[in-house]
Every structure is written in structure tokens, then in C-alpha cells.
Design a protein around this motif. Structure first.
Motif, PDB file in Angstrom:
ATOM      1  N   GLU A 190     119.051 -35.643  73.658  1.00  0.00           N
ATOM      2  CA  GLU A 190     118.564 -36.632  74.622  1.00  0.00           C
ATOM      3  C   GLU A 190     118.552 -38.027  74.023  1.00  0.00           C
ATOM      4  OE1 GLU A 190     115.745 -35.175  77.957  1.00  0.00           O
ATOM      5  OE2 GLU A 190     114.764 -34.639  76.082  1.00  0.00           O
ATOM      6  N   ARG A 191     119.030 -38.979  74.819  1.00  0.00           N
ATOM      7  CA  ARG A 191     119.028 -40.367  74.362  1.00  0.00           C
ATOM      8  C   ARG A 191     117.910 -41.179  75.021  1.00  0.00           C
ATOM      9  NH1 ARG A 191     124.612 -39.380  74.674  1.00  0.00           N
ATOM     10  NH2 ARG A 191     124.784 -40.273  76.772  1.00  0.00           N
ATOM     11  N   ASN A 192     117.411 -40.702  76.149  1.00  0.00           N
ATOM     12  CA  ASN A 192     116.310 -41.399  76.826  1.00  0.00           C
ATOM     13  C   ASN A 192     114.981 -40.839  76.343  1.00  0.00           C
ATOM     14  OD1 ASN A 192     118.198 -42.772  78.230  1.00  0.00           O
ATOM     15  ND2 ASN A 192     117.655 -42.035  80.251  1.00  0.00           N
ATOM     16  N   SER A 193     114.144 -41.695  75.766  1.00  0.00           N
ATOM     17  CA  SER A 193     112.869 -41.228  75.222  1.00  0.00           C
ATOM     18  C   SER A 193     111.718 -41.382  76.217  1.00  0.00           C
ATOM     19  CB  SER A 193     112.515 -41.995  73.940  1.00  0.00           C
ATOM     20  OG  SER A 193     112.415 -43.390  74.211  1.00  0.00           O
ATOM     21  N   GLU A 194     111.974 -42.139  77.301  1.00  0.00           N
ATOM     22  CA  GLU A 194     110.907 -42.303  78.283  1.00  0.00           C
ATOM     23  C   GLU A 194     111.494 -42.633  79.649  1.00  0.00           C
ATOM     24  OE1 GLU A 194     109.226 -46.700  78.472  1.00  0.00           O
ATOM     25  OE2 GLU A 194     108.936 -45.841  76.466  1.00  0.00           O
ATOM     26  N   ARG A 195     110.711 -42.332  80.681  1.00  0.00           N
ATOM     27  CA  ARG A 195     111.048 -42.682  82.066  1.00  0.00           C
ATOM     28  C   ARG A 195     109.759 -43.068  82.764  1.00  0.00           C
ATOM     29  NH1 ARG A 195     114.550 -38.435  80.904  1.00  0.00           N
ATOM     30  NH2 ARG A 195     116.747 -38.851  81.393  1.00  0.00           N
ATOM     31  N   SER A 196     109.862 -43.884  83.780  1.00  0.00           N
ATOM     32  CA  SER A 196     108.671 -44.232  84.544  1.00  0.00           C
ATOM     33  C   SER A 196     108.237 -43.009  85.345  1.00  0.00           C
ATOM     34  CB  SER A 196     108.953 -45.399  85.492  1.00  0.00           C
ATOM     35  OG  SER A 196     109.805 -44.994  86.547  1.00  0.00           O
ATOM     36  N   ALA A 197     106.949 -42.965  85.668  1.00  0.00           N
ATOM     37  CA  ALA A 197     106.425 -41.832  86.440  1.00  0.00           C
ATOM     38  C   ALA A 197     107.109 -41.751  87.796  1.00  0.00           C
ATOM     39  CB  ALA A 197     104.917 -41.975  86.609  1.00  0.00           C
ATOM     40  N   THR A 198     107.349 -42.903  88.408  1.00  0.00           N
ATOM     41  CA  THR A 198     108.016 -42.935  89.719  1.00  0.00           C
ATOM     42  C   THR A 198     109.429 -42.387  89.629  1.00  0.00           C
ATOM     43  OG1 THR A 198     106.719 -44.888  90.339  1.00  0.00           O
ATOM     44  CG2 THR A 198     108.682 -44.413  91.639  1.00  0.00           C
ATOM     45  N   GLU A 199     110.145 -42.788  88.572  1.00  0.00           N
ATOM     46  CA  GLU A 199     111.517 -42.310  88.388  1.00  0.00           C
ATOM     47  C   GLU A 199     111.535 -40.802  88.154  1.00  0.00           C
ATOM     48  OE1 GLU A 199     115.369 -42.904  85.374  1.00  0.00           O
ATOM     49  OE2 GLU A 199     113.440 -43.876  84.944  1.00  0.00           O
ATOM     50  N   MET A 200     110.586 -40.308  87.351  1.00  0.00           N
ATOM     51  CA  MET A 200     110.539 -38.882  87.061  1.00  0.00           C
ATOM     52  C   MET A 200     110.251 -38.073  88.324  1.00  0.00           C
ATOM     53  SD  MET A 200     111.033 -36.670  84.710  1.00  0.00           S
ATOM     54  CE  MET A 200     110.663 -34.971  84.244  1.00  0.00           C
ATOM     55  N   THR A 216     120.171 -38.672  83.022  1.00  0.00           N
ATOM     56  CA  THR A 216     121.135 -39.504  82.299  1.00  0.00           C
ATOM     57  C   THR A 216     120.828 -39.488  80.801  1.00  0.00           C
ATOM     58  OG1 THR A 216     121.297 -40.960  84.212  1.00  0.00           O
ATOM     59  CG2 THR A 216     122.154 -41.800  82.130  1.00  0.00           C
ATOM     60  N   GLY A 217     121.865 -39.260  80.003  1.00  0.00           N
ATOM     61  CA  GLY A 217     121.692 -39.263  78.555  1.00  0.00           C
ATOM     62  C   GLY A 217     121.209 -37.947  77.989  1.00  0.00           C
ATOM     63  N   SER A 218     121.149 -36.910  78.809  1.00  0.00           N
ATOM     64  CA  SER A 218     120.697 -35.606  78.334  1.00  0.00           C
ATOM     65  C   SER A 218     121.840 -34.595  78.369  1.00  0.00           C
ATOM     66  CB  SER A 218     119.541 -35.084  79.209  1.00  0.00           C
ATOM     67  OG  SER A 218     118.432 -35.955  79.142  1.00  0.00           O
ATOM     68  N   VAL A 219     121.944 -33.833  77.301  1.00  0.00           N
ATOM     69  CA  VAL A 219     122.984 -32.801  77.200  1.00  0.00           C
ATOM     70  C   VAL A 219     122.328 -31.496  76.783  1.00  0.00           C
ATOM     71  CG1 VAL A 219     125.104 -32.066  76.051  1.00  0.00           C
ATOM     72  CG2 VAL A 219     124.742 -34.491  76.565  1.00  0.00           C
ATOM     73  N   ILE A 220     122.565 -30.447  77.570  1.00  0.00           N
ATOM     74  CA  ILE A 220     122.076 -29.117  77.201  1.00  0.00           C
ATOM     75  C   ILE A 220     123.152 -28.457  76.346  1.00  0.00           C
ATOM     76  CG2 ILE A 220     121.392 -26.843  78.053  1.00  0.00           C
ATOM     77  CD1 ILE A 220     120.350 -28.153  80.577  1.00  0.00           C
ATOM     78  N   LYS A 221     122.896 -28.353  75.051  1.00  0.00           N
ATOM     79  CA  LYS A 221     123.878 -27.788  74.123  1.00  0.00           C
ATOM     80  C   LYS A 221     123.869 -26.266  74.162  1.00  0.00           C
ATOM     81  CE  LYS A 221     123.909 -29.881  70.075  1.00  0.00           C
ATOM     82  NZ  LYS A 221     123.367 -30.492  68.827  1.00  0.00           N
ATOM     83  N   ASN A 222     122.692 -25.698  74.299  1.00  0.00           N
ATOM     84  CA  ASN A 222     122.589 -24.243  74.354  1.00  0.00           C
ATOM     85  C   ASN A 222     121.309 -23.861  75.083  1.00  0.00           C
ATOM     86  OD1 ASN A 222     123.165 -21.562  73.942  1.00  0.00           O
ATOM     87  ND2 ASN A 222     122.365 -21.497  71.862  1.00  0.00           N
ATOM     88  N   ILE A 223     121.367 -22.810  75.876  1.00  0.00           N
ATOM     89  CA  ILE A 223     120.199 -22.367  76.625  1.00  0.00           C
ATOM     90  C   ILE A 223     120.273 -20.853  76.804  1.00  0.00           C
ATOM     91  CG2 ILE A 223     121.371 -22.846  78.815  1.00  0.00           C
ATOM     92  CD1 ILE A 223     118.685 -23.407  80.076  1.00  0.00           C
ATOM     93  N   ASP A 224     119.138 -20.187  76.591  1.00  0.00           N
ATOM     94  CA  ASP A 224     119.139 -18.724  76.712  1.00  0.00           C
ATOM     95  C   ASP A 224     117.704 -18.208  76.682  1.00  0.00           C
ATOM     96  OD1 ASP A 224     120.123 -16.202  77.016  1.00  0.00           O
ATOM     97  OD2 ASP A 224     121.140 -16.103  75.074  1.00  0.00           O
ATOM     98  N   PHE A 225     117.521 -16.977  77.111  1.00  0.00           N
ATOM     99  CA  PHE A 225     116.272 -16.258  76.923  1.00  0.00           C
ATOM    100  C   PHE A 225     116.526 -15.183  75.875  1.00  0.00           C
ATOM    101  CE2 PHE A 225     115.640 -17.917  81.243  1.00  0.00           C
ATOM    102  CZ  PHE A 225     114.375 -18.478  81.083  1.00  0.00           C
ATOM    103  N   LEU A 226     115.774 -15.245  74.789  1.00  0.00           N
ATOM    104  CA  LEU A 226     116.003 -14.347  73.653  1.00  0.00           C
ATOM    105  C   LEU A 226     114.926 -13.275  73.592  1.00  0.00           C
ATOM    106  CD1 LEU A 226     116.722 -17.102  70.972  1.00  0.00           C
ATOM    107  CD2 LEU A 226     118.382 -15.941  72.453  1.00  0.00           C
ATOM    108  N   THR A 227     115.338 -12.077  73.272  1.00  0.00           N
ATOM    109  CA  THR A 227     114.375 -11.009  73.012  1.00  0.00           C
ATOM    110  C   THR A 227     113.909 -11.152  71.575  1.00  0.00           C
ATOM    111  OG1 THR A 227     115.436  -9.524  74.589  1.00  0.00           O
ATOM    112  CG2 THR A 227     114.005  -8.519  72.941  1.00  0.00           C
TER     113      THR A 227
END
Length: 417
Positions: free
Chosen positions: A73-83, A45-56
Motif C-alpha cells: 500500500e502506498r496510501n497511508s491515510e484517507r479521509s473518513a468521508t472518502e473511506m 488506489t495505490g493498493s496491491v493484493i500480492k497474496n491472499i488465502d485462508f490457511l489451516t
């Protein structure tokens, strides 16, 4: 033949994205990996992948692959259990194998374990910062998909060189801290992997990178083991250093063997049982003998314990990647309170399986036979599958012993070499 993978982190350490990039550079399917990582976005929640790639790319003149992940990303932390819960869902979403799932979860648990110790909090009260980001999930899930694609979860021994840990200071969620960070030091201490400072004043080894070594049960080595090298991958880090290539090198190959004798590592699980009935032990043996469980051997030895009380010693031989499921069954079925574990190196003859047709009492059967040979190609042993002999004996109304003798004679007459 046993596969070998050497993770060479002695120059510029290891991070999650560098390891993933090195696997892609070794030939893992980049398109498949990128598609799988894309699926993770909806779980954070609160995370957006704007661009993703493997570059040479290249680092100090050496061609390499670099993982590019542009996030919002808007979430800066999560509990260990949640993760942990999110990562389990990630494994399900991308349909990882059981080996891939164990690698991912064990890697994350390695981070949680040391963070709990560092912050003096139980896992249920622990909040993760950097390790709770979607980029951690991308590194771990992406690496699992790549390892599966390269067939490195099956019959592979991972080695790591000593690990470069950098120097200077790092700024992160808790402020300023010297390199290597506490989490990196704690995990490397637990793994008993040697470290080397430098070669730059920067963070070159990350917690996720060391967690991957933990998840792979990587064995330390000062020098490369004997290996036929088939693939070499170079994973580039984001940072640029003067006169030093910021690369992680991964070499993949097979063990050097001039004969049919090879070596591997197995887990030996053992526990004393002194208060259960024969029926319970018999049921336990049946459960542990299920092929899918991956038990290589199981035995029960009678003995005496203190005050001359009779006991049974259960011994199970299995691979490290399957031992957790086996341990769970032993605890549930016996009620024992502790199980000893030893990692043993063993020699084994290479063997293959073939199907041999036989005719007994004018009836045709197809028998699966395991054949092992010495380094000269001579047959050392031929062993028909137990269940198939048992099935034939039942159909013919013969004893198991008589059926086995008949089948072995027929196989011998066919001169299977």
C-alpha cells in the motif's frame, strides 16, 4: 427457529481477521470470500493484493483457520468521508444484500464516531490511518459475505462474552499508546460490553474487531446462553503467545426450545403526531405496510397532549436491521422531529405457512394460510392471508367478511393440523 451466534472473545480478544477466519472455520465458503475480496483491490488506489488465502493452522495445539493477506500500500491515510464512499462502492461491487451493506457501513461508522470524539474533529475533517487500509475493507466485506453464506443475517441473535483487551503498549500512526487503544475503549464503552485486561502485554483487540460487534448489535453475556450448538469456528490471530492460544471462538446454533414458544428482540418505534391530516396518516400506513420493508406491526392510537390538543401516536414494530429505512419514511411523511426507540424482548409462537386449495361458487382458489401450534402440536390459530381474501372477495362480488367466513369454514372442513 431463532439462530444464535456466540462470539467468545474473553481469552484473546477480537480482531477483524480473527472473526472472519472463525466464520470460515465454521463452514463459510472460503473460495467465494476470497474472490469477493479480490474485487476490492481496484477501489483502493495505490493498493496491491500480492497474496491472499485462508490457511489451516494451529495455536497451542488447537486447529484453527488464519486469514493471510499480503499487501502493498502506498496510501497511508484517507479521509473518513472518502473511506465511507469507498466502502459503499465495495458493497455494490461484491453485491452484498441490504443486511450485509448495513453491517459493513454501521461497523465503519462506529470507528469514525469514536475517532471523531478522540481527535475532536467532525467526520468531514477527520483523517483515518489504520482504519482506511484495504485490509479493513477485506475484514468487513469478507465478514459480511461469510455471514450471508452462513445465513446469519436473518433471524439471528449475536452474543459476545466480555472482551480481553491485552496490555502493554502499541506503536501506531499517532505514536505510542497503551493497550487497549483509545478507539477500542471508546467503542466498548458505547456498547456497554465488559472488558478483561491481559492475558498478555500486547494488543489483542482491535478497533475493527469491536466495530464488528457494533455492526452485529451483539448483546453482552457473562455465560453462554441456552443453545444447541451446530458449528464451532476458531479464528487464529497472527501473533504467537506462550501457553495461550491466540484464538477467537465462534459458536453457531439455535435456541433451546422444548415447545413452539420462542423469543426474539424487536425495535419499537414511536412518535407523537399532532399536525397532519388523516390523508397523510393513511398514506403513511400504506407505505409502512409494504412487505419488503419488514414492518411486523403498525398502529395509530388517538390521544390528548398538553393544552388538551388532540394527537395521534404512531407505533411501529420492526427488526433492528430494518429500522433505519422505516425511520426515514416516518420523518419524510410526517415531518416529526423525533422518534423514540425501545428494544423489546418478545415471546412468539413458531408458525409456518401452507397453501390450501378451496372451491367457492365452482371456482378454484389457492389460499396461503399461516398456522401456529402449541407445544403439544395442537393448532392455536389459522389465518388466511388478508390480500388473498380481499382478492377473492373482489372476484366473487362478496363482502370481505362473508368471504373470510366461507374460507375459514372450508379450511376447517379440510382438517388442517
Amino acid at each position: 427457529m431463532t439462530k444464535i451466534a456466540v462470539i467468545d472473545a474473553q481469552l484473546c480478544g477480537i480482531s477483524g481477521d480473527m472473526f472472519l477466519s472463525a466464520l470460515v472455520d465454521s463452514g463459510a465458503d472460503r473460495i467465494k470470500i476470497l474472490k469477493k475480496i479480490r474485487l476490492l483491490e481496484k477501489l483502493f488506489t495505490g493498493s496491491v493484493i500480492k497474496n491472499i488465502d485462508f490457511l489451516t493452522t494451529e495455536s497451542n495445539g488447537i486447529k484453527a483457520t488464519k486469514f493471510h493477506l499480503d499487501l502493498e500500500e502506498r496510501n497511508s491515510e484517507r479521509s473518513a468521508t472518502e473511506m465511507l464512499k469507498i466502502m459503499v462502492k465495495c458493497c455494490d461491487t461484491v453485491k452484498l444484500s441490504e443486511s450485509g451493506r448495513q453491517f459493513v457501513i454501521n461497523s465503519l461508522r462506529a470507528i469514525i464516531k469514536v475517532e471523531s470524539a478522540i481527535h475532536n474533529k467532525s467526520p468531514k475533517n477527520l483523517h483515518l490511518h489504520e482504519a482506511s487500509s484495504i485490509d479493513t475493507a477485506a475484514d468487513l466485506i469478507g465478514s459480511a459475505v461469510a455471514l450471508e453464506d452462513l445465513d446469519l443475517f436473518d433471524d439471528t441473535i449475536f452474543y459476545t462474552t466480555k472482551v480481553a483487551v491485552g496490555g502493554g503498549i502499541t506503536r501506531f500512526s499517532h505514536g505510542i499508546i497503551p493497550n487497549p487503544t483509545n478507539a477500542v475503549l471508546e467503542m466498548l464503552k458505547n456498547l456497554k460490553i465488559p472488558i478483561v485486561g491481559g492475558p498478555v502485554e500486547s494488543e489483542v483487540t482491535t478497533p475493527t474487531g469491536v466495530a464488528i460487534l457494533s455492526g452485529l448489535n451483539a448483546r453482552k453475556t457473562l455465560f453462554y446462553p441456552d443453545i444447541f450448538i451446530n458449528k464451532i469456528g476458531y479464528g487464529s490471530g497472527v501473533k504467537r503467545f506462550e501457553n495461550i492460544p491466540n484464538l477467537l471462538r465462534v459458536c453457531i446454533g439455535s435456541n433451546i426450545s422444548k415447545d413452539n414458544i420462542s423469543k426474539d428482540f424487536v425495535s419499537v418505534l414511536e412518535t407523537n403526531i399532532d399536525d397532519v391530516s388523516g390523508e397523510i396518516l393513511g398514506n403513511l400506513l400504506e407505505k409502512l405496510s409494504v412487505v419488503e420493508l419488514g414492518v411486523k406491526d403498525v398502529s395509530i392510537v388517538n390521544g390528548l397532549t398538553k393544552k388538551n390538543r388532540p394527537l395521534n401516536i404512531l407505533k411501529v414494530i420492526c427488526s433492528e436491521k430494518t429500522e433505519k429505512n422505516i425511520v426515514k419514511i416516518i420523518f419524510e411523511e410526517t415531518g416529526t422531529l423525533g422518534i423514540r426507540k425501545v428494544i423489546n424482548e418478545r415471546y412468539r409462537l413458531e408458525r409456518h405457512e401452507t397453501i390450501i386449495p378451496v372451491k367457492i361458487m365452482k371456482k378454484d382458489f389457492m389460499i396461503a394460510v399461516k398456522i401456529s401450534k402449541d407445544d403439544s402440536g395442537n393448532v392455536i390459530n389459522m389465518k388466511p392471508e388478508y390480500e388473498e381474501i380481499k382478492d377473492i372477495a373482489k372476484k366473487l362480488g362478496f363482502s370481505y367478511k362473508k368471504t373470510l367466513e366461507l374460507v375459514n369454514n372450508l379450511i376447517f372442513q379440510k382438517r388442517v393440523y
